[in-house]
Write a protein that holds these residues in place. Structure first.
Motif, PDB file in Angstrom:
ATOM      1  N   SER A 126     -39.990  59.792  -5.978  1.00  0.00           N
ATOM      2  CA  SER A 126     -41.256  60.521  -6.108  1.00  0.00           C
ATOM      3  C   SER A 126     -42.295  59.503  -6.553  1.00  0.00           C
ATOM      4  O   SER A 126     -42.218  58.977  -7.665  1.00  0.00           O
ATOM      5  N   ALA A 127     -43.258  59.219  -5.666  1.00  0.00           N
ATOM      6  CA  ALA A 127     -44.179  58.107  -5.940  1.00  0.00           C
ATOM      7  C   ALA A 127     -45.616  58.534  -5.703  1.00  0.00           C
ATOM      8  O   ALA A 127     -45.898  59.580  -5.110  1.00  0.00           O
ATOM      9  N   HIS A 128     -46.509  57.684  -6.202  1.00  0.00           N
ATOM     10  CA  HIS A 128     -47.937  57.833  -5.901  1.00  0.00           C
ATOM     11  C   HIS A 128     -48.374  56.571  -5.180  1.00  0.00           C
ATOM     12  O   HIS A 128     -48.315  55.470  -5.737  1.00  0.00           O
ATOM     13  N   PHE A 129     -48.791  56.732  -3.898  1.00  0.00           N
ATOM     14  CA  PHE A 129     -49.192  55.600  -3.081  1.00  0.00           C
ATOM     15  C   PHE A 129     -50.707  55.602  -2.883  1.00  0.00           C
ATOM     16  O   PHE A 129     -51.357  56.644  -2.930  1.00  0.00           O
ATOM     17  N   SER A 130     -51.248  54.423  -2.630  1.00  0.00           N
ATOM     18  CA  SER A 130     -52.683  54.281  -2.356  1.00  0.00           C
ATOM     19  C   SER A 130     -53.019  54.946  -1.021  1.00  0.00           C
ATOM     20  O   SER A 130     -52.388  54.632   0.002  1.00  0.00           O
ATOM     21  N   PRO A 131     -53.998  55.842  -0.983  1.00  0.00           N
ATOM     22  CA  PRO A 131     -54.368  56.486   0.290  1.00  0.00           C
ATOM     23  C   PRO A 131     -54.756  55.480   1.366  1.00  0.00           C
ATOM     24  O   PRO A 131     -54.435  55.680   2.542  1.00  0.00           O
ATOM     25  N   ASP A 132     -55.445  54.397   1.004  1.00  0.00           N
ATOM     26  CA  ASP A 132     -55.878  53.420   1.995  1.00  0.00           C
ATOM     27  C   ASP A 132     -54.692  52.777   2.704  1.00  0.00           C
ATOM     28  O   ASP A 132     -54.699  52.603   3.925  1.00  0.00           O
ATOM     29  N   TRP A 133     -53.664  52.425   1.949  1.00  0.00           N
ATOM     30  CA  TRP A 133     -52.493  51.782   2.539  1.00  0.00           C
ATOM     31  C   TRP A 133     -51.748  52.740   3.458  1.00  0.00           C
ATOM     32  O   TRP A 133     -51.359  52.369   4.573  1.00  0.00           O
ATOM     33  N   ILE A 134     -51.573  53.961   3.018  1.00  0.00           N
ATOM     34  CA  ILE A 134     -50.822  54.928   3.832  1.00  0.00           C
ATOM     35  C   ILE A 134     -51.601  55.284   5.095  1.00  0.00           C
ATOM     36  O   ILE A 134     -51.027  55.373   6.191  1.00  0.00           O
ATOM     37  N   ARG A 135     -52.901  55.454   4.975  1.00  0.00           N
ATOM     38  CA  ARG A 135     -53.718  55.811   6.139  1.00  0.00           C
ATOM     39  C   ARG A 135     -53.651  54.705   7.197  1.00  0.00           C
ATOM     40  O   ARG A 135     -53.509  54.972   8.390  1.00  0.00           O
ATOM     41  N   ARG A 136     -53.731  53.472   6.763  1.00  0.00           N
ATOM     42  CA  ARG A 136     -53.699  52.335   7.692  1.00  0.00           C
ATOM     43  C   ARG A 136     -52.358  52.274   8.422  1.00  0.00           C
ATOM     44  O   ARG A 136     -52.300  52.089   9.644  1.00  0.00           O
TER      45      ARG A 136
ATOM     46  N   GLY B 127     -54.760  61.689  -0.902  1.00  0.00           N
ATOM     47  CA  GLY B 127     -54.677  61.460  -2.335  1.00  0.00           C
ATOM     48  C   GLY B 127     -53.857  62.522  -3.037  1.00  0.00           C
ATOM     49  O   GLY B 127     -54.196  63.704  -2.996  1.00  0.00           O
ATOM     50  N   THR B 128     -52.759  62.103  -3.684  1.00  0.00           N
ATOM     51  CA  THR B 128     -51.908  63.034  -4.409  1.00  0.00           C
ATOM     52  C   THR B 128     -52.130  62.879  -5.910  1.00  0.00           C
ATOM     53  O   THR B 128     -52.869  62.008  -6.364  1.00  0.00           O
ATOM     54  N   ASP B 129     -51.470  63.720  -6.677  1.00  0.00           N
ATOM     55  CA  ASP B 129     -51.621  63.731  -8.134  1.00  0.00           C
ATOM     56  C   ASP B 129     -50.682  62.700  -8.741  1.00  0.00           C
ATOM     57  O   ASP B 129     -49.458  62.863  -8.678  1.00  0.00           O
ATOM     58  N   PRO B 130     -51.203  61.624  -9.341  1.00  0.00           N
ATOM     59  CA  PRO B 130     -50.308  60.604  -9.925  1.00  0.00           C
ATOM     60  C   PRO B 130     -49.567  61.101 -11.155  1.00  0.00           C
ATOM     61  O   PRO B 130     -48.582  60.481 -11.576  1.00  0.00           O
ATOM     62  N   ASN B 131     -50.020  62.196 -11.736  1.00  0.00           N
ATOM     63  CA  ASN B 131     -49.417  62.679 -12.976  1.00  0.00           C
ATOM     64  C   ASN B 131     -48.318  63.709 -12.760  1.00  0.00           C
ATOM     65  O   ASN B 131     -47.801  64.263 -13.740  1.00  0.00           O
ATOM     66  N   ILE B 132     -47.970  63.980 -11.515  1.00  0.00           N
ATOM     67  CA  ILE B 132     -46.995  65.032 -11.248  1.00  0.00           C
ATOM     68  C   ILE B 132     -45.669  64.487 -10.744  1.00  0.00           C
ATOM     69  O   ILE B 132     -44.722  65.249 -10.504  1.00  0.00           O
ATOM     70  N   THR B 133     -45.544  63.177 -10.563  1.00  0.00           N
ATOM     71  CA  THR B 133     -44.354  62.613  -9.914  1.00  0.00           C
ATOM     72  C   THR B 133     -43.082  62.929 -10.687  1.00  0.00           C
ATOM     73  O   THR B 133     -42.065  63.313 -10.105  1.00  0.00           O
ATOM     74  N   ALA B 134     -43.082  62.746 -12.003  1.00  0.00           N
ATOM     75  CA  ALA B 134     -41.876  62.994 -12.796  1.00  0.00           C
ATOM     76  C   ALA B 134     -41.551  64.482 -12.835  1.00  0.00           C
ATOM     77  O   ALA B 134     -40.373  64.881 -12.769  1.00  0.00           O
ATOM     78  N   TYR B 135     -42.579  65.316 -12.952  1.00  0.00           N
ATOM     79  CA  TYR B 135     -42.362  66.770 -12.953  1.00  0.00           C
ATOM     80  C   TYR B 135     -41.716  67.203 -11.633  1.00  0.00           C
ATOM     81  O   TYR B 135     -40.782  68.027 -11.624  1.00  0.00           O
ATOM     82  N   ALA B 136     -42.189  66.665 -10.520  1.00  0.00           N
ATOM     83  CA  ALA B 136     -41.638  67.016  -9.214  1.00  0.00           C
ATOM     84  C   ALA B 136     -40.173  66.597  -9.118  1.00  0.00           C
ATOM     85  O   ALA B 136     -39.353  67.308  -8.514  1.00  0.00           O
ATOM     86  N   LEU B 137     -39.814  65.446  -9.705  1.00  0.00           N
ATOM     87  CA  LEU B 137     -38.418  65.004  -9.705  1.00  0.00           C
ATOM     88  C   LEU B 137     -37.533  65.998 -10.448  1.00  0.00           C
ATOM     89  O   LEU B 137     -36.443  66.354  -9.992  1.00  0.00           O
ATOM     90  N   LYS B 138     -37.987  66.422 -11.612  1.00  0.00           N
ATOM     91  CA  LYS B 138     -37.200  67.381 -12.399  1.00  0.00           C
ATOM     92  C   LYS B 138     -37.038  68.704 -11.642  1.00  0.00           C
ATOM     93  O   LYS B 138     -35.949  69.295 -11.631  1.00  0.00           O
ATOM     94  N   ARG B 139     -38.115  69.167 -11.042  1.00  0.00           N
ATOM     95  CA  ARG B 139     -38.054  70.405 -10.284  1.00  0.00           C
ATOM     96  C   ARG B 139     -37.048  70.280  -9.141  1.00  0.00           C
ATOM     97  O   ARG B 139     -36.199  71.159  -8.938  1.00  0.00           O
ATOM     98  N   ALA B 140     -37.109  69.177  -8.389  1.00  0.00           N
ATOM     99  CA  ALA B 140     -36.199  68.977  -7.262  1.00  0.00           C
ATOM    100  C   ALA B 140     -34.765  68.817  -7.731  1.00  0.00           C
ATOM    101  O   ALA B 140     -33.827  69.342  -7.110  1.00  0.00           O
ATOM    102  N   ALA B 141     -34.549  68.090  -8.837  1.00  0.00           N
ATOM    103  CA  ALA B 141     -33.192  67.877  -9.340  1.00  0.00           C
ATOM    104  C   ALA B 141     -32.533  69.197  -9.722  1.00  0.00           C
ATOM    105  O   ALA B 141     -31.359  69.439  -9.427  1.00  0.00           O
ATOM    106  N   LEU B 142     -33.280  70.078 -10.378  1.00  0.00           N
ATOM    107  CA  LEU B 142     -32.739  71.386 -10.756  1.00  0.00           C
ATOM    108  C   LEU B 142     -32.411  72.224  -9.526  1.00  0.00           C
ATOM    109  O   LEU B 142     -31.385  72.915  -9.482  1.00  0.00           O
TER     110      LEU B 142
END
Length: 814
Positions: A344-354, A372-387
């Motif tokens: 679960s990562a936060h990537f730069s929009p410019d790099w992904i778009r290119r 552009g995604t939420d950089p503060n939600i990556t760990a929460y999303a991991l916990k949600r998916a793991a459960l």
């Protein structure tokens, strides 16, 4: 983007109807393009109830059939012949009553009717699982363990619920709303209700048996990278609730591991990627770029050449995934996978778009990362998916959450002036309302004063970084409808104008005809009286004579535009201009019962070659259809569609058509009432003006055209999302049957699904009966509500063929 109403209700209490929610979301900037109802099962089990088998005995005429009587509740007991071996008295069963439509798994729908089966009456059907679309089993009838009374709808027993799916046209600036929780956040502000985030407090690390080393070599492209390892998993089909969630928004379930990552993506807006941990060489993850030209095989089994700025998720030896875009073949989940590393990562929009644009890869993940995604939600999303993974696949968490976030992304701070906010909003919105709205949008207010405040905006709201953006957020939730129109607003530009301005329509008609290659002419209203004397379609007694005539050749007012146009053609032919397309808007004059009258028409003439000579193609002379096409374009331009062509035998035409509006003629005694008359000018008529080559002429009633253009409004509708279907048909008919009659029969037989009819061939010859002609027709069918099935198409064509045979005496060529 698709959003499920039922799914959405997991995160916020909703009492509003789907249509009301669609209105609210659209008004707030999330434009709902459509709301589509999805039944829990096709047909919703309408007409299917719970019944009880009262008696069962052997069918007297069939060894494998049983005679039963079934209680359907309310005192209704019906006989049913059943072919299932497991049917027995006393059972609670699922019964399709007479009239019910069944949608079996993998089969065509059919309706239950009263019948006699081997001589015994049967008034319904005791159903197996596959016969009502609940599954694939056909081992026997469904036997239920329930205390529900007989006659209870089966949909109630199976807890079937309808859903509604919103199709939202998400604008590029609204990355924050690219998920169900993202939409729920807007509803929280609109409805002032709390948001219910999924509970992840049960997340636990069980052991450290599968720890993974992670290195991010390019923090600019990947500011935050989190991951966790799970082991002891079993890859299998997802449970029904998970498959139903994904299918409701148009996703096809794959397996429980991949389905959970897709579920969290559409729930939270955070893309995840699962790697087979046993395939990660060196037990190490490296986020970096690879040399330009490096080959990489993606999940779609295509080999791609990487560019230098493609961010890759690698192991100790090479690439495993194009970061934020697409996974690789070698590290994907298979049936033998038992351990995974969940990213679960936060990537730069410019790099992904290119990268996505270079490789022409558009995925659900890249769609969100590009915006552009939420950089503060990556760990929460991991916990949600793991459960969720532990729930649907078993296993345990086998490492701590790895979280590399060297330079945390700060909140945006925006200084806002109250006066500027009121100015941009156009209305002094109460300050308490502004505070409430911003608080519900997760935007905090600091440093408040009489002059203004500082807004602290979370980084997932990528489009809110200026004072004007703060005002926009407030207004879209407050509601544009709640901002009153100022009393002093000037409205002079809103003054009413006549519906039809003849001068404007005249210019538009002239411009359209000129665009079709026509030249406008202006001719004299005085003409030669010999035209009426020598032609048999004009009444010489209606000539308006000039008392002080300049010459005998200009002694009367013209009754028709035809001859003055022919004179122009003759003049041009004499000057070596033989290929002509001309038109004129002019008046005609006639005398009727000692009263002089005038009327305005548009005259159109074509003659010679359709196009100039060219070495790439053979020259083609103009044809009747060239003129008719130009007229149809003119009528279409003014929104006139309800017209009917019919063959005429006017004396100035060798052959021709008249087009009337709404199936009836409109006009006064002199005019024939047709909106348009067109055809080939008789050679003898053309010769009166000195023209010896073929001429096609049309006369359009300008007065009618103006009236219809003012009364009919051009209407637009969305382009249908469902495809068109073409079917061809060959008819043999009497030569006297015109194409217009075929169109009329088609309209009567099917006015909804048939969108267009075309003729792509007409044959008359020795291969068919004398006095006959063969039409090759194309029919374009489309349903604006759903995709047409072969069954519906075939029934429609059968109905058309029967109508052609019955009303036109047609023979259908197979």
């Amino acid at each position: 983007m698709k959003i499920s109403y039922t799914w959405l209700r997991q995160y916020i209490d909703l009492h509003e109807s789907p249509d009301e929610l669609a209105r609210l979301l659209t008004a707030s900037g999330l434009e709902v393009e459509s709301v589509e109802k999805q039944e829990g099962l096709p047909g919703g089990l309408q007409g299917i109830v719970i019944g009880q088998v009262l008696t069962r005995q052997q069918h007297p005429n069939a060894d494998r059939l049983s005679l039963t009587t079934v209680d359907l509740g309310g005192g209704q007991v019906v006989p049913i012949v059943c072919g299932a071996a497991n049917v027995a008295a006393g059972q609670k069963v699922v019964v399709a009553t007479v009239g019910a439509m069944l949608y079996p798994t993998g089969g065509e729908p059919f309706q239950i009717k009263k019948a006699k089966i081997r001589g015994e009456a049967s008034e319904g059907m005791i159903c197996a699982e596959d016969e009502i679309g609940l599954g694939t089993s056909h081992a026997g009838i469904m036997v239920l363990d329930t205390d529900l009374p007989n006659g209870t709808p089966a949909a109630e027993y199976f807890n079937l619920q309808d859903d509604w799916v919103f199709e939202i046209g998400l604008t590029p600036n609204r990355a924050d709303a690219a998920s169900h929780l993202g939409v729920a956040r807007d509803l929280k502000a609109l409805l002032n209700r709390p948001l219910k985030w999924p509970d992840v407090s049960g997340f636990r690390v069980h052991d450290q048996s599968r720890r993974m080393a992670v290195e991010v070599q390019n923090p600019e492209a990947c500011p935050r990278y989190t991951g966790v390892t799970l082991s002891g998993l079993q890859v299998q089909e997802s449970p029904d609730w998970l498959k139903e969630r994904l299918q409701s928004i148009g996703l096809e379930p794959i397996n429980n591991i991949v389905d959970v990552t897709n579920f969290v993506l559409h729930e939270l807006g955070q893309p995840l990627h699962a790697f087979d941990a046993d395939k990660i060489r060196g037990s190490k993850i490296v986020v970096r770029t690879l040399p330009a030209g490096t080959p990489f095989r993606t999940l779609d089994e295509k080999e791609r050449k990487l560019q230098e700025q493609d961010l890759m998720i690698c192991d100790a030896e090479g690439g495993m995934c194009i970061g934020g875009v697409f996974g690789g073949m070698e590290s994907g989940i298979t049936e033998s996978t038992t351990s995974i590393f969940l990213e679960s990562a936060h990537f730069s929009p410019d790099w992904i778009r290119r990268t996505a644009q270079h490789h022409a890869l558009k995925t659900d993940a890249s769609f969100r990362f590009e915006r552009g995604t939420d950089p503060n939600i990556t760990a929460y999303a991991l916990k949600r998916a793991a459960l969720l993974l532990q729930e649907v696949a078993g296993g345990q968490v086998s490492s701590d959450i790895i979280d590399l976030y060297p330079q945390p992304i700060e909140d945006f701070t925006v200084a806002v002036n109250w006066g500027k906010l009121y100015e941009l909003a156009g209305h002094p919105i109460p300050q308490d309302e502004v505070r409430r709205i911003l608080h519900n949008l997760d935007i905090q207010l600091q440093d408040e004063s009489l002059e203004g405040f500082t807004a602290v905006v979370p980084p997932y709201r990528v489009d809110v970084q200026r004072p004007a953006d703060i005002v926009e957020e407030v207004i879209r939730i407050y509601g544009l409808d709640n901002i009153p129109m100022p009393a002093g607003l000037s409205s002079s530009y809103m003054a009413e104008f006549p519906k039809t301005d003849e001068n404007i329509l005249r210019r538009e008609a002239s411009a359209l005809l000129a665009a079709q290659g026509f030249m406008e002419i202006m001719t004299n209203s005085l003409t030669n009286p010999d035209y009426a004397r020598k032609s048999d379609f004009l009444d010489e007694g209606k000539n308006v004579e000039i008392l002080n005539k300049l010459s005998e050749e200009l002694g009367v007012m013209r009754q028709t535009l035809l001859f003055t146009g022919l004179e122009v053609i003759a003049h041009n032919i004499n000057h070596r201009q033989r290929d002509l397309k001309i038109f004129e808007v002019g008046k005609t004059y006639y005398k009727e019962m000692n009263t002089y009258r005038e009327h305005k028409y548009v005259g159109m003439w074509i003659t010679g070659l359709a196009e100039g000579e060219h070495y790439l193609q053979q020259p083609r002379p103009v044809a009747y259809h060239d003129l008719r096409l130009a007229i149809e374009l003119l009528l279409s331009r003014f929104g006139i569609s309800d017209v009917y062509p019919q063959v005429i035998h006017e004396r100035e035409f060798a052959y021709g058509l008249e087009i009337v509006y709404n199936g009836r003629k409109i006009g006064r005694s002199q005019e024939n009432g047709a909106l348009v008359r067109l055809g080939k000018v008789k050679p003898a008529i053309a010769a009166l003006a000195g023209v010896k080559q073929e001429v096609f002429w049309a006369e359009i009633d300008w007065v009618q055209l103006l009236a219809l253009a003012g009364s009919q409004q051009v209407q637009f509708e969305p382009v249908s999302r469902f495809p068109e279907v073409r079917r061809d048909l060959s008819l043999v008919l009497d030569k006297t049957v015109p194409f217009a009659q075929i169109q009329e029969v088609t309209r009567k037989a099917e006015s909804v699904l048939i969108k267009r009819i075309g003729v792509f061939d007409v044959y008359e010859g020795d291969k068919i009966e004398a006095g006959k002609k063969a039409y090759a027709l194309s029919f374009i069918l489309q349903d604006k509500q759903k995709t047409l099935t072969d069954n519906v198409i075939d029934k429609t064509m059968q109905r058309l063929m029967a109508a052609f045979e019955r009303e036109l005496g047609a023979y259908i060529r197979k």
